[in-house]
Design an enzyme around this catalytic site. Structure first.
Site, PDB file in Angstrom:
ATOM      1  CE1 TYR A 161      -2.999  -3.068   0.607  1.00  0.00           C
ATOM      2  CE2 TYR A 161      -4.361  -1.475   1.745  1.00  0.00           C
ATOM      3  CZ  TYR A 161      -4.198  -2.715   1.166  1.00  0.00           C
ATOM      4  OH  TYR A 161      -5.248  -3.597   1.157  1.00  0.00           O
ATOM      5  CE  LYS A 228       0.796 -17.493   2.023  1.00  0.00           C
ATOM      6  NZ  LYS A 228       0.149 -18.738   2.396  1.00  0.00           N
ATOM      7  CG  ASP A 282      -2.626 -19.541   4.042  1.00  0.00           C
ATOM      8  OD1 ASP A 282      -1.753 -18.895   4.653  1.00  0.00           O
ATOM      9  OD2 ASP A 282      -2.408 -20.629   3.532  1.00  0.00           O
ATOM     10  CG  ASP A 306      -7.675  -3.487   3.596  1.00  0.00           C
ATOM     11  OD1 ASP A 306      -8.755  -3.286   4.181  1.00  0.00           O
ATOM     12  OD2 ASP A 306      -7.433  -3.028   2.461  1.00  0.00           O
TER      13      ASP A 306
END
Ligand code: NAP
Length: 416
Positions: A161, A228, A282, A306
């Site tokens: 971002y 991740k 995940d 987010d």
């Protein structure tokens, strides 16, 4: 052009909140700026202001009072000053330290900037804080929504971002591709758009520090790093490592790893300790659905944060009720998390709960916990009586439909 001064004078009786050595000093009559927002902003702001004022009046019998100061951004600011976000608005939030805002229109089209993003960047509001919990009776898509009670700390300034992106086949993308191939030996397929994902030790550690301070203050028992890092080792993996390092180096007396939990404490978190765990992003989405009560504070880089904040909000009945704040060092901007819903503008129709609950977060931030509690109590009772705005009424059997302003009044009436 309107001649109202852009930089607000403090109305009579208002005092400025100060900040020293990491602590806010809040006077009994703090001057607090508000941006009412565009579209449905004025409707939800009017309802919110009445609820917050009534809670403070009731909690402190008139000894404390918020002195509201209007500041401007986006639509109203364009109308009045022909400026999207005046410098004076940014300066006012900096000077007054705590502010609240309704939703702001984001212009569509390339090159136009979001006032929200601009305010966050200009004020370095690096922590996006989203508490997610269920209000009894609110329709939810899951069987046990009451089991979810988390607070997401999302990094607000870095990650994909950061705005470093180049269009496919542009000169910049081609230059970057050449550099990656010729200098770093990495091939990127031709015709690719390219984005850059910076995650820094500084940005990560200051967020983790804030999240741990929050967990300690609020008596939360665990903090989960959502990342991740198994795939993106030097960005998301480093995020996890730096969070763990900070917990060990600055909160070693309190922070507990999962290994220590099992090896030393037999799986039970001792009183006063905070368990620091990490989960792959995940898996985290499964976990909040399948084992929601095992999660408490969640810390994540910008993109994961987010996604998880909206997924969690949906689990307890949607974004219409989700509060949020953007917080920096000694500065905080509380906001509704939904948009301007332009089709409902001026109809006195929509649900003001998101902004009201953001206002409740603001009262907590000020240390006005009694007033904050009254806001939540009033809201819970109003929903429990099935007197609600259209969005909930259409999903609740036997509910009575209230306008936005009526819903706000009902909350005030339902405070003790
Ligand atoms: P939106 O304004 O959030 O509205 C989408 C839909 O969500 C509405 O049509 C309505 O659903 C429901 N909704 C939103 N707020 C509600 C409320 N308070 N009570 C009840 N229902 C509510 O999203 P959008 O239409 O995509 O965006 C409109 C503008 O807002 C855009 O300019 C966007 O950039 C901006 N925006 C600003 C912010 C911000 O300032 N923080 C955040 C997001 C978007 P139903 O139609 O089903 O009733």
């Amino acid at each position: 052009m309107n001649n109202i001064k852009k930089y607000p004078r403090i109305p009579e009786g208002g005092d400025v909140i100060s900040y020293k050595d990491g602590e806010l000093t809040v006077p009994d009559t703090p001057a607090i700026p508000f941006i009412e927002g565009d579209g449905i902003g004025p409707d939800i702001w009017q309802a919110t202001r009445k609820v917050l004022d009534a809670s403070v009046e009731r909690a402190y019998s008139g000894k404390k009072r918020i002195v509201w100061v209007e500041i401007y951004a986006a639509g109203k600011s364009m109308e009045m000053f022909d400026e999207w976000v005046p410098d004076e608005t940014v300066q006012a939030v900096r000077d007054f330290r705590v502010a609240i805002k309704g939703p702001l229109t984001t212009p569509v089209g390339e090159g136009s900037r979001s006032a929200n993003v601009y305010l966050r960047q200009a004020l370095d509001l690096y922590a996006c804080v989203r508490p997610v919990f269920w209000i009894p009776m609110v329709p939810s898509p899951v069987k046990s929504p009451e089991k979810l009670d988390v607070v997401v700390f999302r990094e607000n300034t870095e990650d994909v971002y950061a705005g470093i992106e180049f269009r496919a086949a542009s000169e910049e993308a081609e230059k970057l591709r050449d550099f990656l191939r010729d200098t770093l030996g990495k091939d990127v397929r031709s015709g690719s758009g390219i984005g850059v994902k910076p995650i820094s030790e500084f940005g990560t550690k200051r967020l983790m520090r804030k999240a741990l301070q929050y967990a300690i203050r609020r008596g939360r028992s665990s903090i989960t790093i959502m990342h991740k890092g198994n795939i993106m080792k030097f960005t998301e993996g480093a995020f996890k490592t730096w969070c763990m390092e900070l917990a060990r180096d600055e909160f070693g007396e309190i922070a507990l790893t999962e290994d220590e939990l099992w090896d030393v404490h037999g799986g039970r978190i001792p009183e006063g300790k905070i368990l620091v765990k990490d989960r792959i992003a995940d898996a985290m989405f499964q976990q909040i659905l399948l084992r929601p009560d095992e999660y408490d504070v969640i810390i994540a880089p910008n993109l994961n944060g987010d996604y998880i904040s909206d997924a969690a909000a949906a689990q307890v009945g949607g974004l219409g009720l989700a509060p949020g704040a953007n917080i920096g060092d000694g500065l905080a901007l509380f906001e509704a998390t939904h948009g301007t819903a332009p089709k409902y503008a001026g109809q006195d129709k929509v649900n003001p709960s998101s902004l009201i609950l953001s206002g409740r977060m603001m009262l907590e931030y000020l240390g006005w916990h009694e007033a904050a509690e009254l806001v939540l109590e009033g809201l819970k009772k109003t929903v429990a009586k099935k007197t609600v705005t259209y969005d909930l009424e259409r999903q609740m059997e036997g509910a009575r439909l209230l306008k936005c302003s009526e819903f706000g009044r009902a909350i005030v009436d339902n405070m003790q």
